[in-house]
Design a protein around this motif. Structure first.
Motif, mmCIF file in Angstrom:
data_model
loop_
_atom_site.group_PDB
_atom_site.id
_atom_site.type_symbol
_atom_site.label_atom_id
_atom_site.label_comp_id
_atom_site.label_asym_id
_atom_site.label_seq_id
_atom_site.Cartn_x
_atom_site.Cartn_y
_atom_site.Cartn_z
ATOM 1 N N GLU A 1 7.675 -23.608 17.550
ATOM 2 C CA GLU A 1 7.579 -22.405 18.364
ATOM 3 C C GLU A 1 7.184 -21.231 17.475
ATOM 4 O O GLU A 1 7.803 -21.003 16.431
ATOM 5 N N ALA A 2 6.174 -20.492 17.895
ATOM 6 C CA ALA A 2 5.674 -19.381 17.084
ATOM 7 C C ALA A 2 5.740 -18.082 17.872
ATOM 8 O O ALA A 2 5.513 -18.063 19.088
ATOM 9 N N GLU A 3 6.037 -17.001 17.167
ATOM 10 C CA GLU A 3 6.157 -15.681 17.784
ATOM 11 C C GLU A 3 5.438 -14.663 16.915
ATOM 12 O O GLU A 3 5.706 -14.539 15.719
ATOM 13 N N PHE A 4 4.493 -13.944 17.521
ATOM 14 C CA PHE A 4 3.796 -12.884 16.792
ATOM 15 C C PHE A 4 4.720 -11.684 16.621
ATOM 16 O O PHE A 4 5.558 -11.392 17.471
ATOM 17 N N GLN A 5 4.533 -10.971 15.489
ATOM 18 C CA GLN A 5 5.310 -9.772 15.218
ATOM 19 C C GLN A 5 4.399 -8.655 14.717
ATOM 20 O O GLN A 5 3.543 -8.871 13.865
ATOM 21 N N LYS A 6 4.585 -7.462 15.270
ATOM 22 C CA LYS A 6 3.939 -6.279 14.696
ATOM 23 C C LYS A 6 4.779 -5.812 13.527
ATOM 24 O O LYS A 6 6.011 -5.714 13.625
ATOM 25 N N VAL A 7 4.139 -5.530 12.393
ATOM 26 C CA VAL A 7 4.837 -5.091 11.190
ATOM 27 C C VAL A 7 4.689 -3.576 11.081
ATOM 28 O O VAL A 7 3.578 -3.051 11.044
ATOM 29 N N HIS A 8 5.815 -2.873 11.012
ATOM 30 C CA HIS A 8 5.798 -1.413 10.984
ATOM 31 C C HIS A 8 5.669 -0.930 9.539
ATOM 32 O O HIS A 8 6.657 -0.763 8.831
ATOM 33 N N VAL A 9 4.438 -0.716 9.121
ATOM 34 C CA VAL A 9 4.155 -0.241 7.772
ATOM 35 C C VAL A 9 3.441 1.106 7.860
ATOM 36 O O VAL A 9 2.946 1.481 8.924
ATOM 37 N N PRO A 10 3.352 1.860 6.771
ATOM 38 C CA PRO A 10 2.760 3.207 6.834
ATOM 39 C C PRO A 10 1.307 3.194 7.282
ATOM 40 O O PRO A 10 0.592 2.204 7.125
ATOM 41 N N GLU A 11 0.886 4.329 7.824
ATOM 42 C CA GLU A 11 -0.508 4.467 8.251
ATOM 43 C C GLU A 11 -1.449 4.256 7.073
ATOM 44 O O GLU A 11 -1.198 4.731 5.967
ATOM 45 N N TYR A 12 -2.538 3.552 7.340
ATOM 46 C CA TYR A 12 -3.534 3.301 6.299
ATOM 47 C C TYR A 12 -4.915 3.384 6.929
ATOM 48 O O TYR A 12 -5.149 2.831 7.996
ATOM 49 N N TRP A 13 -5.831 4.063 6.253
ATOM 50 C CA TRP A 13 -7.194 4.205 6.754
ATOM 51 C C TRP A 13 -8.197 3.548 5.810
ATOM 52 O O TRP A 13 -8.038 3.576 4.598
ATOM 53 N N ALA A 14 -9.221 2.982 6.396
ATOM 54 C CA ALA A 14 -10.387 2.530 5.632
ATOM 55 C C ALA A 14 -11.596 3.254 6.200
ATOM 56 O O ALA A 14 -11.683 3.458 7.410
ATOM 57 N N SER A 15 -12.522 3.656 5.340
ATOM 58 C CA SER A 15 -13.719 4.376 5.787
ATOM 59 C C SER A 15 -14.932 3.467 5.696
ATOM 60 O O SER A 15 -15.098 2.739 4.719
ATOM 61 N N SER A 16 -15.771 3.528 6.723
ATOM 62 C CA SER A 16 -16.999 2.733 6.710
ATOM 63 C C SER A 16 -17.980 3.304 7.721
ATOM 64 O O SER A 16 -17.594 3.695 8.831
ATOM 65 N N ARG A 17 -19.242 3.395 7.321
ATOM 66 C CA ARG A 17 -20.334 3.826 8.199
ATOM 67 C C ARG A 17 -20.055 5.172 8.869
ATOM 68 O O ARG A 17 -20.388 5.395 10.025
ATOM 69 N N GLY A 18 -19.409 6.066 8.131
ATOM 70 C CA GLY A 18 -19.185 7.389 8.673
ATOM 71 C C GLY A 18 -17.989 7.514 9.584
ATOM 72 O O GLY A 18 -17.821 8.535 10.256
ATOM 73 N N TYR A 19 -17.136 6.502 9.639
ATOM 74 C CA TYR A 19 -15.959 6.543 10.492
ATOM 75 C C TYR A 19 -14.711 6.168 9.694
ATOM 76 O O TYR A 19 -14.787 5.449 8.698
ATOM 77 N N ASN A 20 -13.568 6.656 10.154
ATOM 78 C CA ASN A 20 -12.288 6.232 9.612
ATOM 79 C C ASN A 20 -11.693 5.174 10.525
ATOM 80 O O ASN A 20 -11.724 5.317 11.748
ATOM 81 N N PHE A 21 -11.124 4.132 9.938
ATOM 82 C CA PHE A 21 -10.487 3.075 10.705
ATOM 83 C C PHE A 21 -9.007 3.007 10.343
ATOM 84 O O PHE A 21 -8.652 2.774 9.191
ATOM 85 N N LEU A 22 -8.150 3.250 11.329
ATOM 86 C CA LEU A 22 -6.718 3.079 11.134
ATOM 87 C C LEU A 22 -6.363 1.684 11.609
ATOM 88 O O LEU A 22 -6.586 1.352 12.767
ATOM 89 N N SER A 23 -5.845 0.873 10.714
ATOM 90 C CA SER A 23 -5.676 -0.538 11.016
ATOM 91 C C SER A 23 -4.217 -0.947 11.051
ATOM 92 O O SER A 23 -3.369 -0.325 10.424
ATOM 93 N N GLY A 24 -3.936 -1.991 11.775
ATOM 94 C CA GLY A 24 -2.576 -2.477 11.931
ATOM 95 C C GLY A 24 -2.353 -3.787 11.207
ATOM 96 O O GLY A 24 -3.278 -4.407 10.689
#
Length: 396
Positions: A134-157
């Motif tokens: 049995e498997a269960e997905f979990q969201k991990v609560h870690v600090p905000e992090y951004w990556a920049s690419s092609r003129g945009y910022n990406f906030l990822s989870g």
């Protein structure tokens, strides 16, 4: 002005955290039905996307390989999951950037282990299901992090997977039942090393995340019909997923439909009052509609909350570099290292800034430090190559 920000779920990055300005719990407020109606009359062509079954299915080649090592009707054993996950951890490269083609189905991920945490977790889920775990997905609560690419910022989870070994249904009544064992599979070493809070999330939410990632990539590539199709699919399978509404709002904003974009930003924030990326993008829209004071208020609140986050300060430095303000960028990057001097990204950014100023000594100092701190081979190769180039330049 800050860049437009998209939201996604990737390896070695993070999720939106709680702001002191809003409540810390996700809203249970129902979705505005008028907003759902908007999707039915959208000015975009709806194209076919992967079904949930296609995302999670294991192809025949994988099943044949698994059957050579495991009996599909065998009792669930955590050790079986450990063997497979160890294989994935040892053979994958955890350093892909946002813009890489890393949003893969379970079968695609098995063939190409260079994938993000979402894709690897989807594969792990499907493999666990094959092994009767049995498997269960979990969201991990870690600090905000951004990556920049092609003129945009990406906030990822970031997400991981918790696997349960519940063997009770395989035992007879004469056998003493023991408590099921569990195993947490996390493909980010930083997350594994720290005890971040986790929250269970459904298979439908993970599917919505998959669609949302794909939609964001197609939106940046100006494939608006395909982007809408994925955001629409995300909302249809999980209408309470705030990030999909926020990215859909960006799509309408890029299509110059500002009134609809504002409605969708507000929908995203109503579903999750902690969706700071939606708030930041709403501020961009306020600027475009001559509401500078409202935009300023939002940015001031967000800066107050984020100023102790080194990844946020890193984005400010990157923005300053792009604007040609090298001294300002260096000041930001040095503040990053004051908050956390073990961030290889901070040392690398500082090395680039010092190189732009012509200070090769400090460039090499911080490039070496970035190499020392980098955990992933991808980054190590990049930094080592830069150092070799700097050595060659120095000799000439």
């Amino acid at each position: 002005m800050m860049k437009m920000s998209f939201q996604s779920v990737l390896l070695a990055v993070s999720v939106i955290t709680t702001t002191g300005l809003m409540s810390g719990c996700q809203s249970t407020q129902p979705v505005d039905q008028h907003n759902l109606t908007l999707l039915e009359h959208a000015p975009f062509k709806v194209l076919e996307v992967e079904s949930q079954e296609e995302i999670f299915v294991l192809d025949e080649q994988i099943i044949t390989s698994l059957k050579q090592h495991f009996r599909q009707d065998a009792q669930p054993e955590i050790k079986h999951a450990q063997l497979i996950m160890q294989f994935l951890l040892e053979n994958g490269d955890a350093s892909l950037s946002y813009m890489s083609d890393a949003n893969l189905t379970a079968s695609q991920t098995y063939q190409n282990l260079n994938a993000n945490c979402l894709s690897l977790s989807i594969l792990a889920y499907s493999l666990s299901d094959f092994l009767n775990l049995e498997a269960e997905f979990q969201k991990v609560h870690v600090p905000e992090y951004w990556a920049s690419s092609r003129g945009y910022n990406f906030l990822s989870g970031h997400i991981n997977l918790k696997i349960h070994e519940d063997r009770t249904k395989y035992y007879t009544k004469k056998v003493l039942h023991t408590a099921p064992r569990t195993l947490t599979i996390d493909f980010d070493p930083n997350s594994r090393q720290q005890a971040f809070k986790t929250t269970p999330i459904s298979k439908d939410r993970v599917t919505a995340m998959f669609y949302n990632n794909k939609g964001a990539i197609h939106m940046v590539e100006n494939k608006y019909d395909l982007a809408f199709s994925y955001f629409n699919a995300a909302i249809k399978i999980d209408e309470n997923y705030s990030s999909a509404w926020a990215n859909l709002a960006i799509l309408y904003r890029l299509s110059d439909q500002l009134e609809t974009a504002e409605r969708l930003y507000n929908q995203a924030i109503a579903l999750n009052p902690n969706n700071n990326t939606a708030k930041g993008n709403l501020a961009v829209l306020y600027d475009l509609t001559n509401r500078e004071e409202q935009a300023k208020n939002i940015r001031g609140q967000l800066h107050k909350f984020r100023k102790s986050n080194p990844y946020y300060i890193l984005t400010l430095g990157n923005q300053a570099m792009e604007d040609g303000h090298i001294t300002k960028a260096i000041r930001h990057y040095r503040n990053v290292l004051k908050l956390n001097n073990r961030l290889h990204e901070g040392h690398f950014a500082l090395a680039k800034a010092y190189y732009a100023k012509g200070d090769l000594k400090l460039t090499k100092t911080h490039m070496k430090r970035a190499l020392e701190l980098a955990e992933f081979e991808h980054n190590q190769i990049q930094y080592r190559g830069k150092l070799e180039w700097l050595d060659a330049v120095a000799k000439n």
